[in-house]
Enzyme design. Structure first.
Site, mmCIF file in Angstrom:
data_model
loop_
_atom_site.group_PDB
_atom_site.id
_atom_site.type_symbol
_atom_site.label_atom_id
_atom_site.label_comp_id
_atom_site.label_asym_id
_atom_site.label_seq_id
_atom_site.Cartn_x
_atom_site.Cartn_y
_atom_site.Cartn_z
ATOM 1 N N SER A 180 0.848 -1.196 0.000
ATOM 2 C CA SER A 180 0.000 0.000 0.000
ATOM 3 C C SER A 180 0.881 1.243 0.000
ATOM 4 C CB SER A 180 -0.904 0.018 1.228
ATOM 5 O OG SER A 180 -1.469 1.304 1.372
ATOM 6 N N HIS A 226 -1.187 -1.448 -4.137
ATOM 7 C CA HIS A 226 -2.480 -1.098 -3.530
ATOM 8 C C HIS A 226 -2.555 0.424 -3.400
ATOM 9 C CE1 HIS A 226 -6.042 -2.057 -1.098
ATOM 10 N NE2 HIS A 226 -5.658 -1.101 -0.270
ATOM 11 N N ASP A 231 -4.807 3.512 -2.149
ATOM 12 C CA ASP A 231 -5.903 3.865 -1.237
ATOM 13 C C ASP A 231 -6.427 5.265 -1.523
ATOM 14 O OD1 ASP A 231 -6.158 1.655 0.648
ATOM 15 O OD2 ASP A 231 -4.117 2.145 1.259
ATOM 16 N N MET A 266 -9.032 8.130 -0.484
ATOM 17 C CA MET A 266 -9.887 8.548 0.634
ATOM 18 C C MET A 266 -10.460 9.925 0.334
ATOM 19 S SD MET A 266 -7.449 7.496 3.781
ATOM 20 C CE MET A 266 -6.659 5.880 3.849
ATOM 21 N N HIS A 270 -8.341 0.894 -4.152
ATOM 22 C CA HIS A 270 -9.289 0.724 -3.036
ATOM 23 C C HIS A 270 -9.969 2.067 -2.803
ATOM 24 C CE1 HIS A 270 -9.630 -0.175 1.602
ATOM 25 N NE2 HIS A 270 -10.808 -0.122 1.021
ATOM 26 N N MET A 308 -12.153 4.335 -0.896
ATOM 27 C CA MET A 308 -12.839 4.628 0.364
ATOM 28 C C MET A 308 -13.550 5.954 0.163
ATOM 29 S SD MET A 308 -9.829 3.313 2.886
ATOM 30 C CE MET A 308 -8.613 3.372 1.589
ATOM 31 N N MET A 344 -11.609 -5.816 5.563
ATOM 32 C CA MET A 344 -10.769 -4.860 6.297
ATOM 33 C C MET A 344 -10.430 -5.438 7.669
ATOM 34 S SD MET A 344 -10.217 -2.358 4.252
ATOM 35 C CE MET A 344 -9.265 -1.398 5.433
ATOM 36 N N GLY A 394 -9.219 4.099 6.803
ATOM 37 C CA GLY A 394 -8.963 5.532 6.985
ATOM 38 C C GLY A 394 -7.515 5.898 7.221
ATOM 39 N N ASP A 401 -6.657 -6.284 4.466
ATOM 40 C CA ASP A 401 -6.012 -4.962 4.459
ATOM 41 C C ASP A 401 -6.036 -4.362 5.857
ATOM 42 O OD1 ASP A 401 -5.151 -2.391 3.879
ATOM 43 O OD2 ASP A 401 -6.841 -1.880 2.581
HETATM 44 C C1 DX5 Z 1 -6.381 1.721 5.527
HETATM 45 C C2 DX5 Z 1 -5.911 1.400 4.141
HETATM 46 C C3 DX5 Z 1 -4.774 0.464 4.093
HETATM 47 C C4 DX5 Z 1 -3.499 0.933 4.732
HETATM 48 C C5 DX5 Z 1 -2.823 -0.258 5.341
HETATM 49 O O1 DX5 Z 1 -7.581 2.414 5.449
HETATM 50 O O2 DX5 Z 1 -6.969 0.828 3.376
HETATM 51 O O3 DX5 Z 1 -4.522 -0.005 2.781
HETATM 52 O O4 DX5 Z 1 -2.609 1.573 3.855
HETATM 53 O O5 DX5 Z 1 -1.712 0.155 6.035
HETATM 54 P P1 DX5 Z 1 -0.974 -0.753 7.123
HETATM 55 O O6 DX5 Z 1 -0.485 -1.976 6.420
HETATM 56 O O7 DX5 Z 1 0.089 0.141 7.616
HETATM 57 O O8 DX5 Z 1 -2.005 -1.101 8.188
HETATM 58 ZN ZN ZN Z 2 -6.551 -0.175 1.420
#
Ligand code: DX5
Ligand code: ZN
Length: 221
Positions: free
Chosen positions: A9, A34, A36, A38, A67, A69, A138, A143, A176
């Protein structure tokens, strides 16, 4: 035999040298990136979006696992597909019409994933088991990176694998949040095969971290 996949990620990457860090994960064997997204509404934080994805696309041959969010992600599916997404995962809780959203993803020629937050019942996935290519469980509240793994995720992963197998469906299960070398074996054993890791990859020696993950992933194929 199901293939195990590592999806670093980039939320935990160092953005001033992102291209270099992408290459390091690619050369060490990570198959996905990955990504993310947001929106400050579905989750409190804001990360990055289309222009960054387009740059990442030009910098690596890895599969781009996006992903979202984001509230009502159907509004952005076409744009993310155009910027190079190979997989688009949306949150069940964020969609007014999840079926339509998955159809919109597939219409762009992109694989579709469905994600659920830790508090959403796994059974809510049942109507979509045939309609999606991947299910993202998850293991933290979405977040932020760097949160601790919620062990309840293990049972939830096993239950999704069971629901899929009962129907003869071979689908990817992604997990994740809070995954490191120390606990990745547990999530693989529970039935996940696409492993997201942010802190576990980008903190410290990236090549070494990826290589060690890949070694464990191979042992569980
Ligand atoms: C959280 C994200 C994750 C995050 C995971 O909302 O969806 O993808 O980057 O990070 P780690 O592996 O540090 O928990
Ligand atoms: Zn993610």
């Amino acid at each position: 035999m199901r293939k195990n996949i590592l999806a670093p990620s980039i939320l935990s990457a160092d953005f001033k040298i992102l291209g270099e860090q992408l290459k390091q994960t690619e050369e060490a064997g990570a198959q996905y990136i990955h990504f993310d997204v947001m929106d400050g509404d579905f989750v409190p934080s804001i990360s990055f979006g289309m222009p960054v994805l387009a740059s990442v696309k030009g910098a690596t041959g890895q599969t781009l696992d996006v992903h979202l969010m984001v509230t009502e992600p159907v509004r952005y599916v076409k744009e993310f597909a155009a910027c190079g997404a190979d997989i688009i995962t949306v949150h069940l809780e964020a969609c007014e019409d999840l079926g339509k959203t998955l159809d919109a993803v597939h219409a762009c020629g992109v694989k579709a994933g469905v994600s659920i937050r830790p508090g959403t019942s796994v059974e809510e996935l049942i109507p979509y088991l045939e309609r999606a290519d991947m299910f993202l469980i998850m293991s933290v509240e979405p977040g932020f990176g760097g949160q601790p793994f919620m062990p309840e995720a293990l049972k939830r992963i096993s239950r999704v694998r069971e629901l899929l197998e009962e129907r003869g469906l071979d689908r990817d299960i992604e997990v994740d949040g809070g995954i490191y070398h120390s606990n990745v074996a547990e999530v693989l054993r529970a039935g996940a095969n696409v492993i997201v890791s942010g802190s576990g990859v980008y903190k410290g020696d990236i090549r070494k971290n990826v290589a060690e993950f890949m070694e464990i992933l191979k042992n569980y194929e």
